[in-house]
Design a protein around this motif. Structure first.
Motif, PDB file in Angstrom:
ATOM      1  N   ALA A   1     -16.492 -22.545 -31.315  1.00  0.00           N
ATOM      2  CA  ALA A   1     -15.442 -23.081 -32.181  1.00  0.00           C
ATOM      3  C   ALA A   1     -16.070 -23.811 -33.366  1.00  0.00           C
ATOM      4  O   ALA A   1     -17.214 -24.249 -33.301  1.00  0.00           O
ATOM      5  N   HIS A   2     -15.297 -23.930 -34.428  1.00  0.00           N
ATOM      6  CA  HIS A   2     -15.798 -24.580 -35.635  1.00  0.00           C
ATOM      7  C   HIS A   2     -15.135 -25.931 -35.871  1.00  0.00           C
ATOM      8  O   HIS A   2     -13.934 -25.995 -36.095  1.00  0.00           O
ATOM      9  N   TYR A   3     -15.949 -26.949 -35.806  1.00  0.00           N
ATOM     10  CA  TYR A   3     -15.505 -28.292 -36.172  1.00  0.00           C
ATOM     11  C   TYR A   3     -15.936 -28.538 -37.619  1.00  0.00           C
ATOM     12  O   TYR A   3     -16.642 -27.705 -38.206  1.00  0.00           O
ATOM     13  N   VAL A   4     -15.554 -29.675 -38.171  1.00  0.00           N
ATOM     14  CA  VAL A   4     -15.890 -29.927 -39.584  1.00  0.00           C
ATOM     15  C   VAL A   4     -17.390 -29.765 -39.812  1.00  0.00           C
ATOM     16  O   VAL A   4     -17.825 -29.144 -40.785  1.00  0.00           O
ATOM     17  N   ASP A   5     -18.176 -30.316 -38.898  1.00  0.00           N
ATOM     18  CA  ASP A   5     -19.627 -30.277 -39.121  1.00  0.00           C
ATOM     19  C   ASP A   5     -20.186 -28.861 -39.032  1.00  0.00           C
ATOM     20  O   ASP A   5     -21.312 -28.610 -39.444  1.00  0.00           O
ATOM     21  N   ASP A   6     -19.400 -27.945 -38.462  1.00  0.00           N
ATOM     22  CA  ASP A   6     -19.865 -26.557 -38.376  1.00  0.00           C
ATOM     23  C   ASP A   6     -19.559 -25.768 -39.647  1.00  0.00           C
ATOM     24  O   ASP A   6     -19.991 -24.633 -39.784  1.00  0.00           O
ATOM     25  N   VAL A   7     -18.773 -26.350 -40.531  1.00  0.00           N
ATOM     26  CA  VAL A   7     -18.458 -25.657 -41.782  1.00  0.00           C
ATOM     27  C   VAL A   7     -19.604 -25.943 -42.750  1.00  0.00           C
ATOM     28  O   VAL A   7     -19.851 -27.097 -43.112  1.00  0.00           O
TER      29      VAL A   7
END
Lengths: 288, 175, 800
Positions: C23-29
């Motif tokens: 999953a993508h959290y803000v820090d993964d963007v």
């Protein structure tokens, strides 16, 4: 939560690690499991210039019997100690202590040597190695030396390790004769560290009386210590409930128990007495 | 946080008192004190590298001696700041004659702020205890010599070695 | 509709990506060229800033910019407070401190650098000169002549409010007896697993700003941030990727969100800030933080006559979005599950040198339930009767609903006694009390705590809400038959991607895998209010449900046209439109031939094969509606419907929790022996999600009752600054929960759902504390403040 800049070296041998450490006596730190050092670095409370990672030296992680001794390599993880069939059979105090440490992730990464060298006043291992009369093998640039666990813990976070030295091995005399062991702990609900931790090794005579007791206490003082008062009071008794209760009262002899947000000095003293009694009782039960 | 304790020193009260107001002696006794410069009557500027084990921080600040009543009492007021936060407080030292020396009663109030306050809660008391013990141990050694004599070499070599290696490192880093 | 999914334990469609770390959290963007922001924060709780020297930080390699309060003054508006209370004092809450700091963690400067390490290095190089000011951390001291925090106000009292109905003096005159108790609600840290995080990107050409933020309220944030930094609202897009929990802490608009957006516009480069756990402890809102006096009047038979509660609310140094409103929710729920003729609440909201309090799971309601339930235990103790019986005595009966309370609410539906009976039955209450007696005789300290709570959910009618209480939904069927749901609610862990899909799949008779629920992107989803206050299913789910009905109405018309029948003769069942039997017989059975329009080009959509069919799936209809070659007159092409649902009332879930504990008389340790919860949250869409919500809620209750406490020392230093000191309960602290339910549908919405997001946090705390107090009853204990720590218990047992 973001560490300052540091250099990192992962030597392949202990000799290499020793010489790397010698290259920067003040700025280099040994990294093993990293579960104490890295949090401190992320808070920038520790800012080593160089990390010498001995966690990748495979030959430093082992548990084996040699003669009448148990040898444990410094980078043996808590989990390896917890799950060792050998230790379960010949020195169950070690797995007993290991399983009380932190959580699964911590036990999978954290090492016994790292914990001992860090000498957190609330760490579990110091109590166990004191109770087992362990010897610690320290290697420096020039020589190797052996220190008794009792002499190893000097003060808060301070050990007998001299600049340039690395803890290499923990040596424990194989318990023999009739004996029982137990580790009892009141864990802090947040950190899991020992508010009080009591490690008991109880040697029994054939008639069931106490031959010798060796007891390590952690969490109570600025460093782990041997509860000599309890040991002496127990020695030679039949270890009945009364003797245990009486002996346990000596756990804080000469110590002003730590005080923090979770437990006052008075309450910590109470916990120490109760857990001391319970640990001795449990050790005795196992010796039957 | 309140701090208090009693330490037994071997030297007579007058000698202990002299040591306590001598910045050179104090610098040698205060754990990690790298600089203690007189800036006025009983005021000093100090740099202390304080810490335990791998946890260290450099504090810069001022120290002031107050309420000087030789040889029985003085108060030290400290106010310092560093990257790990701030540290300030005051402590009263009462010196009493004792058999074979001097009994020092100290009681103080220390405030810490910043990182050390928010993460070191369970360590602060122990650290303070340890530093007090180190201080009085060194002070005992100092007071055991006479004024004008060379200072005792408590931990001197280790300090020197560390200083030297640090100096070397800095040299190498610059190039 | 079909019944394939609703009411079933459908596994969360969210979980595979979450469990596998995909999953993508803000820090993964990750955006190319992103700069990183760190904050210089105050280490003092109250001080004048006499100087800030940023020169050393600015000359650090990698540092691009440093902004102080002076740099942004007049350029970024104040951090918003949406609570409108009479005569509320609202401090000027700048995004960065200017002349003073008011709490430890107060942001002073923002550093922008090419990486997080350089940015963090520079923090230590910003020299801030402080002049310390006297600190006030105790709320009562703040109210009564303590050092004034915001000088312009003259004192620390932000507001005073009295609420309630009925003749309170008469109520106490009518009472045979009264009980009184001072009660503390410990300040808590929400501790979402994912801390806050913001990424902002600005396209100067398009003049478009996009902010990725870990928030519960993307649309409200868009509006507020647009106002704060002066960008047209429709040029600002807020995206909330995966959100790792909020618990109310992300139901807010913080300094950092506006500041990052503004910095991105200044620098023309993406900027990112990911909160550290220490920042999260210091500078993300806290919850609870009240101390008050409860007084209850009652008859000798246990009938309650009146309740008075005077409370000091510790608001912290500033108002965040809802700070002052939270204690007013306490006032609303002071009637609990009981008939109380007169209720009065007096709130004194005070500023202190701490982080703001605001909504934390339950938000004001746990405080109400806790004081009411504790008071009922005191009444029971005073009368020497069983605490369950005092409760039973004062329940409104099911036929008294809608039930009007002296706090001004109308409870929608309820059957409190059935829930109590069920919980008592499960735990074997009568026998348990016998066992307790026996155990006491043996010197064992066993306690039983009962809580019969009611709470307020589905926030709420817009009349009662600061910024709209409705929720929006769009349901559309794509040409390929896939169903897209856009919800204005912004779930962040609750599982609405699954539960909303369950509702839609059943209503449309399609496979749940064909339904995708989209949320949390203001560029894609119509305006919505967000997820908080246990509202997502009751309000947002209802919007989805009604939108589906609208969509089906249209589909019905098209189906009738395609099947050449009157719409009233078309039956929708099992996902298929067909002629009703009678109508089918009378239909001509002749259909016009479909005129071939030539070979379809590759990639063209297939023509719906409707020829000669007696029934059509909704997906057949969707395709026909999309191709629009033969639609009924005056029919818009496409198959899509949007609905904004405005609830007429709140909903009022309820239930009974019973905790059984044993206390170790030597160490004061508290051990759970049993935990039974019977909750009624109306109709249940997915029992597994409900169980999960109840589990998590009880765990956080255990945290408040036994472990958690944000502690500031007298100097305002946060001494529980890490998870090494702040004790969030772990798996080993948690007993096995025995859960059951009763189901009393809500008449407020067509789904009959009530909400369950906070019930566990609201209902459990008094049961746990009640059980501990009961265990210590032999020592004359009637109340203990939270968190009940072993040392406190040991001191009681040992009389010191």
């Amino acid at each position: 939560m973001i560490p300052a800049q540091f250099d990192y070296q992962a030597p392949a041998t202990l000799e290499e690690a020793v010489s790397l450490l010698a290259s920067d006596l003040d700025g280099a730190k040994i990294l093993a499991g990293g579960h104490s050092l890295i949090p401190a670095m992320k808070l920038r409370l520790a800012q080593p210039q160089l990390l010498v990672d001995i966690g990748r030296i495979k030959s430093l992680a082992y548990i084996r019997e040699e003669g009448d001794e148990i040898l444990i390599g410094a980078t043996t993880t808590h989990y390896q100690l917890e799950s060792s069939d050998l230790l379960q059979r010949i020195c169950p105090l070690l797995p007993d202590c290991a399983k009380s440490i932190g959580d699964v992730q911590v036990r999978n990464k954290g090492t016994i040597g790292g914990s001992l060298a860090h000498a957190d006043p609330a760490a579990d291992w110091p109590a166990a190695v004191l109770a087992l009369g362990a010897e610690l093998v320290l290697v420096g640039p020039k020589a190797e030396r052996t220190v008794k666990a009792e002499d190893f813990f000097v003060d808060l976070f301070t050990t007998d390790l001299q600049p340039g030295e690395i803890l290499r091995e923990i040596r424990i005399k194989k318990p023999s004769g009739r004996f029982g062991q137990s580790y009892q702990k009141a864990p802090h609900p947040a950190s899991g560290f020992a508010v009080v931790g009591i490690a008991v090794h109880l040697g029994l005579n054939d008639d069931g009386s106490c031959k010798a007791a060796a007891i390590g206490v952690t969490g109570v003082d600025v460093k782990a210590y041997r509860a000599k008062g309890v040991e002496a009071a127990l020695s030679g008794t039949t270890i009945d409930d009364d003797a245990i209760a009486q002996a346990s009262l000596h756990v804080c002899d000469g110590v002003d128990p730590n005080s923090d947000l979770y437990a006052s000095s008075e309450y910590r003293g109470q916990l120490a007495r109760v857990h001391m009694r319970r640990a001795i009782q449990a050790a005795k039960a196992k010796a039957q | 946080m309140k701090l208090e304790g009693i330490h037994q020193l071997d030297a007579p009260r007058e000698r202990v008192y002299q040591c306590l107001v001598d910045p050179e002696v104090l610098q040698r006794c205060i754990p990690g004190c790298e600089r203690l410069e007189k800036t006025g009557d009983n005021t000093f500027a100090a740099t202390i590298r304080a810490g335990v084990g791998s946890i260290k921080g450099v504090f810069n600040g001022t120290a002031r001696l107050e309420d000087l009543r030789e040889p029985e009492h003085l108060r030290i007021v400290v106010d310092s700041k560093g990257a790990p936060g701030f540290l300030k407080g005051s402590g009263d030292l009462d010196l009493e004659h004792a058999e074979n020396g001097t009994k020092v009663n100290y009681s103080g109030d220390v405030q810490v702020g910043g990182t050390i306050a928010s993460v070191g809660q369970r360590m602060i008391q122990g650290t303070a205890k340890m530093m007090a013990t180190q201080f009085f141990t060194s002070l005992n050694a100092e007071a055991g010599t006479q004024a004008g004599e060379p200072p005792p070499q408590h931990g001197f070599f280790r300090t020197a070695l560390r200083w030297f290696s640090g100096w070397l490192r800095n040299i190498f880093r610059k190039h | 509709m079909t019944n394939n999914y609703v009411g079933k334990r459908v596994k969360r469609t969210e979980d595979p990506r979450l469990i596998r770390g995909l999953a993508h959290y803000v820090d993964d963007v990750a955006l190319p060229g992103t700069l990183h922001v760190t904050f210089v924060r105050s280490i003092y709780a109250h001080a004048k800033i006499t100087g800030i020297d940023t020169s050393a930080a600015l000359s650090t390699p990698g540092v691009v910019a440093v902004y102080t309060g002076q740099d942004v003054a007049g350029k970024i508006g104040p951090v918003p407070c949406a609570s409108a209370l009479p005569e509320l004092k609202v401090p000027d809450h700048r995004v960065l401190a200017t002349d003073k700091v008011y709490f430890v963690g107060h942001p002073i400067a923002a550093i922008v650098a090419t990486d997080r390490y350089a940015a963090r290095d520079a923090v230590d190089l910003v020299m801030v000169d402080y002049e310390e000011l006297p600190v006030v951390t105790d709320v009562e001291q703040a109210a009564n002549g303590g050092p004034v925090i915001h000088e312009a106000f003259g004192d620390n009292i932000a507001y005073k409010l009295t609420s309630g109905e009925g003749d309170i003096d008469a109520a106490f005159t009518a009472a045979d007896r009264t009980v009184k108790q001072r009660i503390l609600h410990n300040r808590l840290a929400p501790i979402a697993m994912e801390p806050r995080g913001v990424l902002a990107r600005y396209f100067p050409g398009e003049e478009e700003l996009t902010i990725w933020s870990s928030t519960q309220i993307p649309h409200l944030m868009r509006t507020q941030v647009a106002l704060m930094i002066g960008i047209p609202e429709n040029k600002l897009r807020v995206i909330t990727p995966e959100v790792g929990g909020g618990f109310g802490s992300k139901l807010n608009v913080y300094s950092e969100e506006a500041l990052l957006g503004w910095i991105a516009m200044q620098l023309g480069k993406p900027v990112k800030w990911i909160e550290t756990r220490r920042e999260n402890m210091q500078a993300t809102i806290h919850g609870r933080g009240q101390v008050g006096d409860i007084e209850v009047g009652f008859k000798n038979d246990g009938t309650l006559t009146g309740l008075r509660y005077s409370v000091f609310a510790d608001l912290g140094a500033y108002h965040q979005l809802l700070t002052p409103a939270i204690p007013t929710l306490t006032g609303l729920m002071l009637s609990g599950a009981y008939k109380i003729p007169a209720i009065q609440m007096n709130i004194t909201g005070c500023f202190t040198n701490k982080m703001a309090t605001d909504a934390y799971r339950g938000a004001g309601r746990p405080e109400a339930t806790y004081v009411v339930e504790r008071a009922l235990d005191l009444v029971a103790a005073e009368l020497g009767v069983d605490p369950a019986e005092v409760r039973r005595k004062n329940f409104p009966s099911p036929d008294e609903f809608p039930f009007h309370t002296a706090t001004g609410l109308d409870y929608d539906s309820g059957d409190y006694e059935t829930a109590l009976n069920k919980a008592q039955e499960i735990i074997g209450y009568a026998q348990l009390r016998e066992e307790q007696k026996k155990a006491r005789d043996e010197g064992r300290l066993i306690g039983i705590g009962v809580s019969t709570y009611v709470e307020i959910c589905a926030l709420g009618p817009s009349q009662a809400m600061p910024a709209g209480g409705w929720e929006s939904a769009t349901v559309r069927i794509e040409p390929t038959g896939k169903v897209t749901v856009l919800t204005g609610a912004s779930p962040h862990g609750q599982g609405q991607e699954t539960s909303f899909a369950q509702i839609v799949a059943d209503e449309l008779g399609v496979n749940i895998n064909d339904v995708t629920v989209i949320h949390g992107d203001t560029g894609v989803v119509q305006y919505g209010i967000g997820t908080f206050g246990s509202r997502a299913t009751a309000v947002g789910g209802t919007a989805v449900f009604v939108a589906v009905q609208k969509l089906k109405e249209k589909a019905q018309k098209i189906a009738a046209h395609m099947l050449k029948a009157d719409a009233s003769h078309i039956l929708f069942e099992g996902g298929k439109y067909s002629l009703q039997a009678a109508a089918a017989a009378s239909a001509t059975g002749v259909s016009e031939p479909v005129v071939p329009v030539g070979q379809a080009p590759a990639g063209a959509l297939p023509e719906p094969e409707t020829d000669g069919k007696s029934n059509l799936t909704i997906q057949d209809i969707a395709l026909a509606a999309h191709l629009a070659k033969d639609l009924p007159p005056d029919t818009e092409p496409g198959l899509s419907a949007t609905y904004f649902f405005e609830p007429k009332n709140f909903t009022f879930p309820f239930g009974t929790h019973i905790a059984v504990v044993e206390v170790d008389h030597e160490t004061g340790d508290i051990k759970f022996l049993r935990y039974v919860a019977v909750d009624d949250c109306g109709r249940v869409i997915n029992p597994m999600l409900v169980d999960g919500q109840v589990h998590g809620g009880i765990v956080q209750s255990i945290g408040q009752a036994m472990y958690e406490e944000v502690v500031y020392d007298e100097q305002g230093q946060l001494v529980t600054g890490t998870l090494m000191d702040y004790a969030v309960p772990r798996a080993k602290h948690i007993p096995n929960f025995e859960l059951d339910r009763t189901e009393t549908p809500s008449p407020v919405n067509p789904l009959g759902v009530k909400g369950v997001g906070e019930a566990g946090t609201i209902g459990a705390t008094p049961a746990i504390v009640g059980a501990i107090v009961d265990a210590l009853a032999p020592f004359g204990v009637r109340h203990l403040d939270m968190p009940v720590k072993p040392e406190n218990v040991w001191r009681i047992i040992n009389g010191n």
